[in-house]
Design an enzyme around this catalytic site. Structure first.
Site, PDB file in Angstrom:
ATOM      1  CB  ILE A   1      -0.928   0.014   1.231  1.00  0.00           C
ATOM      2  CG1 ILE A   1      -1.751  -1.261   1.281  1.00  0.00           C
ATOM      3  CG2 ILE A   1      -1.814   1.258   1.208  1.00  0.00           C
ATOM      4  CD1 ILE A   1      -2.403  -1.513   2.626  1.00  0.00           C
ATOM      5  CE1 TYR A   2       5.667   1.656  -3.101  1.00  0.00           C
ATOM      6  CE2 TYR A   2       3.999   0.087  -3.801  1.00  0.00           C
ATOM      7  CZ  TYR A   2       5.322   0.413  -3.599  1.00  0.00           C
ATOM      8  OH  TYR A   2       6.294  -0.497  -3.880  1.00  0.00           O
TER       9      TYR A   2
END
Length: 176
Positions: A36-37
């Protein structure tokens, strides 16, 4: 820590697995990863070539900062990673601080090792199959030797340097 890394797209996972084993790499394990960026508050990480992510690796969680790439050949960059206990709480903290979440990258990773070099064959949702070769070093003085070592492995796999991809999976997907 500096992560010296080369990535290439591959067509035949079984062929590369076999060649890695012929070169002395040992199969370690297969695992699921979800990354998850987040994009920055005060700057656009796409423009500064940085990354901030939370990784879920089969139920183990890490927060990672990656600095800008350090050369024009590879994906070598400074990497700072910390194990965290609760992915969702960390996600909430980052969002409350104003970091912007982007859609996650999901992959199945098969890991092979030879000494201090790790080879990963990644099946990335909607992107395809990739080989990553990496070695962690402590200083810039060690970086060039590590890169040469990795490039030699690429050559032994009959993969041209022209096939090297410097973009992250996030960049390849086109969202950040």
């Amino acid at each position: 820590m500096i992560e010296v890394e080369i990535k290439v797209k591959i067509n035949n996972k079984e062929e590369i697995s076999k060649k890695l084993e012929e070169l002395g790499f040992k199969y370690i394990k297969r695992k699921f990863q979800e990354d998850i960026y987040f994009n920055g508050i005060d700057r656009d990480f796409k423009k500064t070539d940085e990354a901030l992510r939370i990784r879920d690796e089969d139920g183990n969680f890490f927060i990672t900062y990656k600095g800008p790439k350090l050369d024009n050949i590879s994906k070598t960059r400074e990497e700072i990673e910390v194990k965290i206990e609760d992915k969702e709480k960390m996600r909430k903290i980052l969002k409350k601080l104003g970091f912007k979440e982007v859609p996650p990258i999901r992959k199945i990773r098969e890991i092979y090792k030879k000494g201090d070099i790790e080879a990963s064959i990644d099946e990335v949702d909607s992107l395809g199959i990739f080989l990553e070769l990496e070695k962690s070093v402590k200083s810039m003085e060690e970086k060039d030797n590590a890169l040469a070592e990795i490039l030699n492995i690429l050559k032994a796999l009959n993969i041209s340097n022209d096939n090297i991809i410097r973009k992250s999976y996030l960049e390849l997907r086109g969202s950040q």
